[in-house]
Each structure stands twice: as structure tokens, then as C-alpha cells.
Enzyme design. Structure first.
Site, PDB file in Angstrom:
ATOM      1  N   CYS A   1       0.860  -1.104   0.026  1.00 49.82           N
ATOM      2  CA  CYS A   1       0.001   0.193  -0.194  1.00 49.82           C
ATOM      3  C   CYS A   1       0.984   1.904   0.059  1.00 49.82           C
ATOM      4  CB  CYS A   1      -0.310   0.057   1.076  1.00 49.82           C
ATOM      5  SG  CYS A   1      -2.273  -1.632   1.370  1.00 49.82           S
TER       6      CYS A   1
ATOM      7  N   ASN B   1       0.893   0.430   5.386  1.00 50.14           N
ATOM      8  CA  ASN B   1       1.208  -0.122   4.724  1.00 50.14           C
ATOM      9  C   ASN B   1       1.709  -1.256   5.473  1.00 50.14           C
ATOM     10  OD1 ASN B   1       2.085  -1.784   2.310  1.00 50.14           O
ATOM     11  ND2 ASN B   1       4.420   0.023   2.626  1.00 50.14           N
ATOM     12  N   GLY B   2       1.316  -2.596   5.161  1.00 50.61           N
ATOM     13  CA  GLY B   2       1.886  -4.289   5.810  1.00 50.61           C
ATOM     14  C   GLY B   2       0.988  -4.752   6.762  1.00 50.61           C
TER      15      GLY B   2
END
Length: 501
Positions: free
Chosen positions: A2, A101-102
Site C-alpha cells: 500500500c 502499509n504492511g
């Protein structure tokens, strides 16, 4: 995979956030969202789709405020409904929004703790909402009417103590400031920078440095593993190391495929890393077949172009653009469902016949994941008249799923899982297949001016740096990630969305 961004400016930041997300669009094409803060109020717009489709003029006019965060998403597992578009919001304490993000590897344990101990409710299946509630709970534990930077950093420290996995985060505390932080292994990238205006200094946090460049911000640096940056609404910058034993092990696949070539991650130029990948591949080809009969090197657009060009230069072979790309088709790596991927390849690429006819062609791609795309491309090369079709991967064989935020499929959907190089060559229809060696890839990425000794290479070697991933966990995510499960989930989601609309 992302993209995240946060900006503390001196005037409305809605257009800057929009522009930054457009630059980060390659990191997610499934959904987009922006939230801004003005006079203690939040203004949010998020939905499924590309940035240009989610935000219209009427939405942008409502996104007022000189502080805000944004997100572009593709789903790593489960649902793709608009309900899971980010940023997420909780009202207590202060009103906090978060974009992530992740992927958290202990999300089930955390979700249980949030409900039973923290007395909080989670509305979606997204681990980003879980992460938001953990951060909000830990900040609330400070018991302050007005949080200070010490309170924010203490909350991030507690997040690191509770959360396991790969994560880069931007969060906005309404009326107070924006915080960005990175997991103690530094798996996912995050940078911050500044720009000077007539009104004063503005700050920006983002997934990749290229988004700072485009908006005229000067890169200050990457966040270190476990580090947090807090920028108050007034524009004061604070940083703090919040992890006990941080260790830099960034995801090497960012340099192979995910990041834009004009980005710099952990001090390493993605472009130069890909040049070095091409050099290493050429050296391997010359070792294995010093009398090779390659007539032309052709990249598969776009991420392999840099490595292919350097490979051709070192081999002394012609480099040619053999495929024309339709830029209005999304990345096939991101598309859920095998049928959609198969259909999109022919729509996305078309061969230039004169570059193939009667030639021994070396096709170069950044990696081979499922093998669906490269198999069709090899067939296209043969139909265009290639004499022999060789295939070169700038990355080693992808044999294991990713658990830190990249939607690589279950192990059994990976074409190289439990197969030899020759087995893969036969399946994709290549006359010769050559993979990058992992030590060469590590040297290519980590061998620049700034040395990086360790990387997360789990998709290649099966070693998961957080130390909590076992066979039971992999079996569980396989159930969530296999294509059949995704198709079923999307069908249900479509019905729900239709009903709600």
C-alpha cells in the site's frame, strides 16, 4: 503493498495529498482515501477505485485543513469492500485516523486482546483497524487531556511491544499533529522530508521518496527501524527511537518490483539497484553459457526495463523494446483471480513482430510469481516469429508466500514452489530459463554506497525475520489467499455493495 502519506502544511493540503497518492498509485489500485483536519473537525473521503476516480471536485472542496493523511490500497487477504478502504478512524482518545502499509502476523491475538482487555470494537477484517485500536488504546493509557510528544512516543513504544509483523504507519491525532512510525525490522519503507514556503516549513511523510520529489519536498531521511516522527499541528518536528532492539532488514522485493525506479529506499537508489541486478544476470549468463546465441534482449514492461538494459550492455547484445504496453490496464500482479490475470495480459501487451521474427530472444522480467503472465508472453513471442525464446528473471525463484504486506499467493499457487528451474522452464514454455542467484541479488541491492547487510528475503529462502511464522500460520494464510477464496469473497462483497447502493 500500500502507499501512505501524511502532510502538515501551512495551507490546505488536499491537493498535495491527492498528488502524492497519484504518484504512489503503483502501490495500490484497489482503493484510495484522504482525511484532513480543520479546527478540530475531520473531513474524510475514501472508496474503492483509483485516485482519479475516488476524488472528484466536490470531494476535494470538502477536504479542508492544513493537516491530513492519505492511503492507496490493494488487499493482502480477504475482502475488497469499500468498508476496508483507509484511513480508519476511532473517536477515543482525541479522534485518531490511521493509514498503514504492511501486515501484522499476530493480528488474531491482538484482535482478541482489543475486545477482551482494551474493551474496543473492530468493525472490519483489516489488520490496519486493529493497529489503529492498539495505538489509540496505548495513547489513551497516558491519561492526558492534551497529548505531548512524550505521550505519542510512549504509545508507539507500546505498539512495538504488542504488534508483530511489517508495518509503516501514518496517524493523525485530531487537532494535535501527525505521527509516522516503522516496525522494528524496518520491513516496509517510510521516509519524511520538508519544504520551505513563504508561510513557513511544511513536512511530509510518505512510503517512497519519489512522492516528496514530485511535490517539491526535500528528503530528510528514511525512518529507522522502530523509529517514530511526530509533527505537531504548528509544524514542530520531533523524532524518537521507540524500539528496544531494532534491526534493519528491509523487504528486498521493494527494489525488485514494488517501488518506482526513481525512489531511494534506506539510502539505496532503486534504479541503481536494478542496474546492478542486470550486471549480475549478465555475469551468470556468461558463466553458464559463454557461447550463448542471444540475438536480442527484450524487457517485459515496465519494472524489468532497467535491469534488461544493463544486461544487454554487459552481454554486448542489442536491446530492443519488443512489447507495446496499454497503460490503461492495471498491474496484473495486483489483480485478484486467475481468470482476470489471464485476460489482462493480452489486453496489456502487444508484440512488435519485426523484433522477434527469426531471432533468439532473451525476455527479461523482474520476477516470476505464478507464471501465468510469462507463459502467455512467451507464447506471444513465438507467435511473433521468435526462433528461440529464453527467459530471464531479475529475482531468484519465488518459492514462499509473503506475510508482511505483499499479496503473493499461497505456496501451491507459486510456480517455483517445490519445482526445479527446468520444471518451471517447461511449464512456462521457455527454451532456457535463468534466475538471479540470491547472494547476487543481495549484493546488487545492498552493495551501493550505503551498505545494508540483511534483507527480508522470505519469498526466496523461506526465512521470516519476525521469527513467529510457522507451518500452521502459513496454512492459515493459504486459506485466506487462494484464488478460490478470493473469488468467493468478492462475489459476496459485490452483493453487499449492490444491496447498500
Amino acid at each position: 503493498m500500500c502507499g501512505i502519506v501524511g502532510i502538515v502544511g501551512k495551507s490546505n493540503v488536499n491537493q498535495a495529498l491527492y498528488d502524492a497518492l497519484t504518484v504512489l498509485q503503483h502501490r495500490g489500485q484497489d482503493a484510495a482515501g484522504i482525511v484532513t483536519s480543520h479546527d478540530g473537525r475531520l473531513f474524510l473521503r475514501k472508496d474503492n477505485g483509483l485516485v482519479r476516480d475516488v476524488f472528484h471536485q466536490r470531494h476535494m472542496q470538502r477536504l479542508v485543513g492544513h493537516m491530513g493523511i492519505g492511503h492507496v490500497r490493494y488487499p493482502t487477504a480477504g475482502s475488497s469492500t469499500s468498508a476496508e478502504a483507509q484511513p480508519f478512524y476511532v473517536n477515543s482518545p482525541y479522534g485518531i485516523t490511521l493509514a498503514h502499509n504492511g501486515n501484522l502476523t499476530n493480528v488474531e491475538q491482538l484482535a482478541k486482546e482489543i475486545y477482551e482487555s482494551d474493551l474496543r470494537h473492530v468493525n472490519t477484517n483489516s489488520d490496519s483497524e486493529v493497529l489503529l485500536n492498539v495505538f489509540a488504546h496505548e495513547l489513551a493509557q497516558r491519561g492526558k487531556l492534551q497529548p505531548t510528544e512524550e505521550d505519542v512516543f510512549a504509545a508507539v513504544t507500546d505498539v512495538h511491544n504488542r504488534c508483530v509483523g511489517g508495518y509503516a504507519v501514518v496517524a493523525m491525532v485530531t487537532g494535535y499533529g501527525i505521527v509516522g512510525f516503522r516496525d522494528p525490522h524496518g520491513i516496509r519503507p517510510i521516509v519524511f522530508g520538508q519544504r520551505h514556503t513563504d508561510e513557513g516549513v511544511e513536512y511530509m511523510i510518505a512510503s517512497e521518496s519519489v512522492s516528496l520529489d514530485v511535490l517539491g519536498f526535500t528528503l530528510i531521511r528514511d525512518l529507522a527501524p522502530g523509529e517514530a516522527v511526530y509533527i505537531t499541528e504548528e509544524g514542530k518536528l520531533h523524532t524518537r527511537q521507540c524500539a528496544t532492539n531494532p534491526s534493519l532488514t528491509p523487504c528486498i522485493f521493494e527494489h525488485v518490483y514494488l517501488a518506482r525506479p526513481d525512489s531511494i529506499i534506506d539510502g539505496v537508489s532503486v534504479y541503481k539497484a536494478r542496474l546492478r541486478m542486470g550486471e549480475k544476470l549478465a555475469e551468470k549468463i556468461l558463466r553458464e553459457r559463454p557461447e550463448h546465441d542471444i540475438d536480442v534482449v527484450i524487457p517485459i514492461p515496465d519494472t524489468s526495463r532497467t535491469a534488461a538494459l544493463e544486461l544487454a550492455n554487459h552481454l554486448g547484445v542489442k536491446f530492443r523494446e519488443g512489447f507495446v504496453k496499454n497503460r490503461y490496464i492495471g498491474r496484473t500482479f495486483i489483480m485478484p483471480g486467475q481468470a482476470a490475470r489471464k485476460k489482462s495480459v493480452r489486453q496489456k501487451l502487444n508484440a512488435i513482430e519485426l523484433e522477434f521474427r527469426g531471432k533468439n530472444v532473451m525476455l527479461v522480467d523482474d520476477s516470476i510469481v505464478r507464471g501465468t503472465t510469462c507463459k502467455q508472453i512467451i507464447q506471444m513471442a513465438r507467435e511473433a516469429g521468435a526462433k528461440n525464446v529464453y527467459f530471464c528473471s531479475a529475482a531468484p525463484a519465488v518459492r514462499y508466500p509473503n506475510v508482511y504486506g505483499i499479496d503473493m499467493p499461497s505456496a501451491h499457487e507459486l510456480i517455483a514452489h517445490n519445482r526445479s528451474t527446468q520444471d518451471v522452464a517447461d511449464l512456462i514454455g521457455a527454451d532456457w530459463l535463468i534466475y538471479q542467484d540470491l547472494p547476487d541479488l543481495i549484493e546488487a541491492v545492498g552493495g551501493g554506497k550505503i551498505k545494508i547487510d540483511k534483507f527480508d528475503c522470505a519469498v526466496f529462502d523461506g526465512h521470516y525475520v519476525t521469527g513467529d511464522v510457522d507451518e500452521a500460520y502459513l496454512n492459515k494464510i493459504e486459506q485466506a489467499r487462494n484464488d478460490a477464496s478470493k473469488v468467493k469473497t468478492q462475489a459476496v462483497s459485490a452483493i453487499i455493495d449492490l444491496y447498500n447502493n
